[in-house]
Write a protein that holds these residues in place. Sequence first.
Motif, PDB file in Angstrom:
ATOM      1  N   ILE A 110       0.875  -1.181   0.000  1.00  9.59           N
ATOM      2  CA  ILE A 110       0.000   0.000   0.000  1.00  9.59           C
ATOM      3  C   ILE A 110       0.910   1.229   0.000  1.00  9.59           C
ATOM      4  O   ILE A 110       1.614   1.500   0.971  1.00  9.59           O
ATOM      5  CB  ILE A 110      -0.939   0.004   1.213  1.00  9.59           C
ATOM      6  N   GLY A 111       0.889   1.973  -1.099  1.00  9.47           N
ATOM      7  CA  GLY A 111       1.876   3.024  -1.301  1.00  9.47           C
ATOM      8  C   GLY A 111       1.354   4.436  -1.164  1.00  9.47           C
ATOM      9  O   GLY A 111       2.016   5.376  -1.620  1.00  9.47           O
ATOM     10  N   VAL A 112       0.174   4.622  -0.556  1.00  7.35           N
ATOM     11  CA  VAL A 112      -0.374   5.973  -0.405  1.00  7.35           C
ATOM     12  C   VAL A 112      -0.368   6.359   1.069  1.00  7.35           C
ATOM     13  O   VAL A 112      -0.396   5.496   1.948  1.00  7.35           O
ATOM     14  CB  VAL A 112      -1.812   6.062  -0.962  1.00  7.35           C
ATOM     15  N   PRO A 113      -0.310   7.661   1.375  1.00  8.23           N
ATOM     16  CA  PRO A 113      -0.395   8.090   2.783  1.00  8.23           C
ATOM     17  C   PRO A 113      -1.695   7.572   3.409  1.00  8.23           C
ATOM     18  O   PRO A 113      -2.771   7.728   2.832  1.00  8.23           O
ATOM     19  CB  PRO A 113      -0.401   9.618   2.687  1.00  8.23           C
ATOM     20  N   THR A 114      -1.572   6.957   4.576  1.00  2.00           N
ATOM     21  CA  THR A 114      -2.718   6.269   5.175  1.00  2.00           C
ATOM     22  C   THR A 114      -2.889   6.655   6.633  1.00  2.00           C
ATOM     23  O   THR A 114      -1.930   6.591   7.412  1.00  2.00           O
ATOM     24  CB  THR A 114      -2.541   4.737   5.086  1.00  2.00           C
ATOM     25  N   LEU A 115      -4.088   7.058   6.990  1.00  2.63           N
ATOM     26  CA  LEU A 115      -4.465   7.264   8.383  1.00  2.63           C
ATOM     27  C   LEU A 115      -5.220   6.028   8.850  1.00  2.63           C
ATOM     28  O   LEU A 115      -6.183   5.602   8.216  1.00  2.63           O
ATOM     29  CB  LEU A 115      -5.370   8.494   8.524  1.00  2.63           C
ATOM     30  N   VAL A 116      -4.775   5.443   9.948  1.00  6.12           N
ATOM     31  CA  VAL A 116      -5.479   4.318  10.569  1.00  6.12           C
ATOM     32  C   VAL A 116      -6.144   4.853  11.834  1.00  6.12           C
ATOM     33  O   VAL A 116      -5.466   5.301  12.757  1.00  6.12           O
ATOM     34  CB  VAL A 116      -4.506   3.169  10.904  1.00  6.12           C
ATOM     35  N   LEU A 117      -7.467   4.818  11.855  1.00  4.37           N
ATOM     36  CA  LEU A 117      -8.232   5.452  12.926  1.00  4.37           C
ATOM     37  C   LEU A 117      -9.048   4.376  13.639  1.00  4.37           C
ATOM     38  O   LEU A 117      -9.777   3.628  13.003  1.00  4.37           O
ATOM     39  CB  LEU A 117      -9.143   6.527  12.321  1.00  4.37           C
ATOM     40  N   ALA A 118      -8.912   4.301  14.967  1.00  6.27           N
ATOM     41  CA  ALA A 118      -9.567   3.233  15.713  1.00  6.27           C
ATOM     42  C   ALA A 118     -10.161   3.756  17.009  1.00  6.27           C
ATOM     43  O   ALA A 118      -9.649   4.703  17.610  1.00  6.27           O
ATOM     44  CB  ALA A 118      -8.565   2.114  16.017  1.00  6.27           C
TER      45      ALA A 118
END
Length: 432
Positions: A195-203
């Motif tokens: 996965i090569g895009v900027p990613t926010l993981v929100l939980a």
Amino acid sequence: MSEKQALQHRSDGPQDAPALVLGPALGTTWHMWDRQTPELSEHWRVIRFDLPGHGGAPAHPAGSVSDLADRLLAALDTLGIDRFAYAGCSLGGAVGAELALRHPHRVASLALVSAAARFGTADEHRQRGVIVRTNGLDPIARSAPERWFTPAFAAAQPAIVEWSVQMVRTTDPGCYIAACEALATFDVRRELGRIGVPTLVLAGSEDRVTSPADARVLVAGIPDSRLALVPGTSHLVPVEQPSAVTDLLVRHFAGSWPGAAVRAGAVPPAASAGRRAIATPPPGARTGPIGEIAPAEIPAETVAGRPDPYEPGMKVRREVLGDAHVDRAIETTDDFTADFQEFITRYAWGEVWTRPGIDRRTRSVITLTALVAGGHLDELAFHTRAALRNGLTPAEIKEVLLQTAVYCGVPAANSAFKVAREVILQETTPPV
């Protein structure tokens, strides 16, 4: 992809703005994003969609996450949208990960909300499908608030609780079951590094469906990712903490997508990208990320080699019999039984059950009949469970056993009915 299979969708905000797609959780509709849409649509063209059979959408079941991703792209193509940012919750998050892996040229930035690289176990989702097939959606609908919200929120917001129950209750059962199958087969743990895009993981910190540990696996595996934990919140974080989620999404997408940052009037954060970075909400937000991100072990990619039926066989064996049953068989394997376990995995499951000539429902009918004829009641028990998960209803299993009474003998069928009845009761009784 036919137009009738493109996902039901709506658009809010300036038509010439960068597109931001919002994906819903299983059992919800696009209305789960109602509280985020007004602010997000000030800066982006917000596209929301419904899953098949949800919110009045056409009931064309999609049995895989890749199918859902393709149908979403078909909808976006009708709108003339090529490149977009994406935020998805739960199953909607799985769709986002699938898009970033299979269609990276179309995804500019990503937010995975209450998501996971693998959602629980395949057994859990197939069991839920069995319950819906037998009892309808009412038991699942009544238990939804317990899975989605913290007790404090549910007690304080009875109207939202009732809204959530009705959303699930009005979903098409066949589409819900297909979505359960999609979650059962979804597993991108070995692919996160692509996965090569900027990613926010929100939980949500109190989420018991996709826990903070699941979020940390995502962050450990996705190279350019950040984690935000929302305190005191469960699975439907956008509904339970709408302002906090909006703040985090605005900051993330404005900072990770230069074209959108100008419109939003935001400056990209100074912190360098990296999987140990923490996404921080702007001043005044009601929540913030907490905790240190611990790297997780990501299994190495399997080295491609000569085609061998063992791995496909093990995959089908787990899908049909369930992880718990197969794990028990593997745990009790020793030097005496190891060759036999390999034999049945490679040939029974890898060579026969994988053949495309007949579907798994039909194979289950044949298997049940053969086991009754042979008097193999132990195997009949776990293959009755498998038959339910392969789509046979209790009524259909009854018809199979009635047929065996004619051709295999009444005593054999009598014993089979006792075994099958107990399994069906265990599998189709909704959890308390």
